[in-house]
Design an enzyme around this catalytic site. Sequence first.
Site: not given
Ligand code: GLA
Length: 395
Positions: A38-39, A130, A178
């Site tokens: 994540e991130h 989501l 995403d």
């Molecule tokens: C959101 C963003 C992604 C990613 C996540 C964290 O979903 O759209 O690009 O940075 O946060 O992992």
Amino acid sequence: MFVRDESDDHLAAAFTERFGRRPEFIARAPGRVNLIGEHTDYNGGLVLPIAIDRQIRICFAPRDDQTINLLSSNFNQNASFSLELPLSKQNKYFWVNYVKGIADVLQRSRYQTRGFDGLVYGNIPIASGLSSSAALEVATVLAFIRLSGQSPLKPLEVAKLAQQAENEFVGVNCGLMDQFISASAIKGCALKISCDTMVFTPIEIPADLAIVVANTKLNRSLAGSAYNHRRAECEQALASIKSRLSNRFEIETMNDVSIEAVAAAQDFLPPSLFRRIKHVATENQRVAAAVEALADGDLSSLGQLFNASHNSLRDDYEVSSKGLDQVTSLMRATAGCYGARLTGAGFGGCAIAAVEASKVDRFISQLTQVSTALEPTPEVFLTRPVAGASVSEVR
Ligand code: GLA
């Protein structure tokens, strides 16, 4: 009209009722959960998302003019705009901006665009982390490209156009994860993606692992939240590391910032920036370890990595919230759980648990029951990895 029956036939009938003719195509794009990583995407690191069995569908038929007519079945809202006029963001119905944003990016990138009538329907919980917006963007790219008569784009191209619309039109500075997983997912697999190159490896999800989602229903507005701020903090930390540590480490991108470089940076970075990059470096390691755990069928280790990822997001990246901490604790305390973590950007939205497949029904009913102590009561559901976006003709 609101959709009670989610079948394609019913959506086609709703389209006909609204537009007085049959739709010719359906574009579909799934939402996602990120298993771990994540991130890290906007830092060029590793992610491990799956596409989920919740999707956005657009039933559509071309028009002979340059008008886009849209009906959202979820909101019972109609909207129209012309591709011949300058496209600007509107406030009335926010969802329309995702379609407009794609039209804008395609026009600026010199793709042919053509008017269409479209019915939009989704069963991805909205604004829950989501990726319902990424799915709408991806489905819209597929619809426009299908009508342009040109050959289909590669999933990476689709994802980049969708991300560009989100960054430049909607105004959220998201990474590519995403949109990419929505466009490229493989049934039954997570994708381990190196976000510096977007090279990916499919990682099979073992049959004895179930993924359960808990939607906290807690508000998370990405654009107004700390998301863009976190990105800026990482850039600031990287610039400072490059100038201070270039004699000891070869560092171009955040991806080159090793655990050793993080330790060295503790001497000069402000404590909050130190924690941000510590999260990123350790999270990349956790993704690599999670891939190994999945390959070995070692689901206990996978669960420990989920827990460690959540703690790092809570303590070092500071993107968790009380509600996410509570629901992940409840998940971990429920029989059958290997581990649990927030998924997506954080702040609110959803958590996921890795659960023993043979115990998943009981896990869901027990978690649903104990979750009633939380306000609002989370929605708990099982999900599974599905294939990425596609467009097909309506029979
Ligand atoms: C959101 C963003 C992604 C990613 C996540 C964290 O979903 O759209 O690009 O940075 O946060 O992992």
